[in-house]
Design a protein around this motif. Structure first.
Motif, short mmCIF file in Angstrom:
data_model
loop_
_atom_site.label_atom_id
_atom_site.label_comp_id
_atom_site.label_asym_id
_atom_site.label_seq_id
_atom_site.Cartn_x
_atom_site.Cartn_y
_atom_site.Cartn_z
N ASP A 84 37.75 -33.45 5.65
CA ASP A 84 38.31 -32.44 4.76
C ASP A 84 37.70 -31.10 5.14
O ASP A 84 36.51 -31.00 5.45
CB ASP A 84 37.97 -32.75 3.31
CG ASP A 84 38.66 -34.01 2.81
OD1 ASP A 84 38.06 -34.73 1.99
OD2 ASP A 84 39.80 -34.29 3.24
N TYR A 86 37.38 -26.99 3.86
CA TYR A 86 37.52 -26.07 2.75
C TYR A 86 37.20 -24.65 3.21
O TYR A 86 36.24 -24.42 3.95
CB TYR A 86 36.56 -26.41 1.62
CG TYR A 86 36.81 -27.74 0.96
CD1 TYR A 86 36.18 -28.90 1.41
CD2 TYR A 86 37.67 -27.85 -0.13
CE1 TYR A 86 36.42 -30.13 0.82
CE2 TYR A 86 37.91 -29.08 -0.74
CZ TYR A 86 37.28 -30.21 -0.26
OH TYR A 86 37.52 -31.41 -0.87
N GLY A 103 41.43 -27.20 -0.16
CA GLY A 103 41.04 -28.22 0.81
C GLY A 103 42.20 -28.75 1.63
O GLY A 103 43.33 -28.86 1.14
N THR A 104 41.91 -29.06 2.89
CA THR A 104 42.90 -29.63 3.81
C THR A 104 42.32 -30.87 4.46
O THR A 104 41.23 -30.82 5.05
CB THR A 104 43.28 -28.62 4.91
OG1 THR A 104 43.87 -27.46 4.33
CG2 THR A 104 44.25 -29.25 5.90
N LYS A 105 43.03 -31.97 4.36
CA LYS A 105 42.61 -33.20 5.02
C LYS A 105 43.17 -33.19 6.44
O LYS A 105 44.40 -33.13 6.62
CB LYS A 105 43.14 -34.42 4.25
CG LYS A 105 43.00 -35.74 5.00
CD LYS A 105 41.57 -36.15 5.22
CE LYS A 105 41.47 -37.50 5.92
NZ LYS A 105 40.05 -37.88 6.18
N GLY B 44 38.16 -31.40 -5.02
CA GLY B 44 37.63 -30.40 -4.11
C GLY B 44 36.32 -29.79 -4.60
O GLY B 44 35.78 -30.17 -5.63
#
Lengths: 109, 121
Positions: A84, A86, A103-105, B44
């Motif tokens: 992940d 951020y 967030g990006t997986k 997150g």
């Protein structure tokens, strides 16, 4: 307060290039910082400011910024880059706070 | 080597209190602003609070303002987070993080391993 928006997930073939973006008004005033987080581990800073990579971070990680968008690019993605990611910046509302992106997986195929 | 080690997490009932600590080593603690960042299970990162190097400036996220208090002891290289009136939604891993930077360029360059706080009846 400010918000930072990221795509929830992206995938990249092993050895190829992937770009992760982060959008928000605060990025017009502050540079983004980028964090990699693997399952069960604390985040790790991988890029920050105009052009800064912490010691020990591979040079395949790079960053850029334009207007209200910041980007983290992984050139030649490796299996160990699956994590992940951020973004973060200071809040530009004048309240001296910080804000994280959603967030990006990243999946490495 | 630079290290941050959190402690003090645990299970607490809603409305209860908990005090987190973060022990710093390997750098001049009194020269840096410090932060708490949390992460709810499966969610997150959320910035919680920051304190300047001399404790002159303190800021909180709206979600914790009035309930949490950040403090530090530069003589003991320690950062604290007093959490009162805890809610179920405060359940998270709490990380302490060092902030470095200036002007328009800031980053959390050092992180602890985190301590889990669970608020449940």
């Amino acid at each position: 307060s400010s918000e930072l928006t990221q795509d929830p997930a992206v995938s990249v073939a092993l050895g190829q290039t992937v770009r992760i973006t982060c959008q928000g008004d605060s990025l017009r005033s502050y540079y983004a910082s980028w964090y990699q987080q693997k399952p069960g581990q604390a985040p790790v800073l991988v890029f920050y400011g105009k052009n800064n990579r912490p010691s020990g971070i591979p040079d395949r990680f790079s960053g850029s910024s334009s207007g209200n968008t910041a980007s983290l690019t992984i050139t030649g993605a490796q299996a160990e880059d699956e994590a992940d990611y951020y973004c973060n910046s200071r809040d530009s509302s004048g309240n001296h706070r910080y804000v994280f992106g959603t967030g990006t997986k990243v999946t490495v195929l | 080597e630079v290290h941050l080690v959190e402690s003090g997490g645990g299970l607490v009932k809603p409305g209860g209190s908990l005090r987190l600590s973060c022990a710093a080593s390997g750098f001049t603690f009194s020269s840096y602003s410090m932060n708490w960042v949390r992460q709810a299970p499966g969610k997150g990162l959320e910035w919680v609070s920051s304190i300047s190097s001399t404790s002159s400036y303190i800021y909180y996220a709206d979600s914790v303002k009035g309930r949490f208090t950040i403090s530090r002891d530069n003589a003991k290289n320690s950062l604290f987070l007093q959490m009162n009136s805890l809610r179920v939604e405060d359940t998270a891993v709490y990380y302490c993080a060092r902030a470095s930077g200036y002007s328009s360029s800031w980053a959390f360059d050092i992180w602890g391993q985190g301590t889990m706080v669970t608020v449940s009846s």
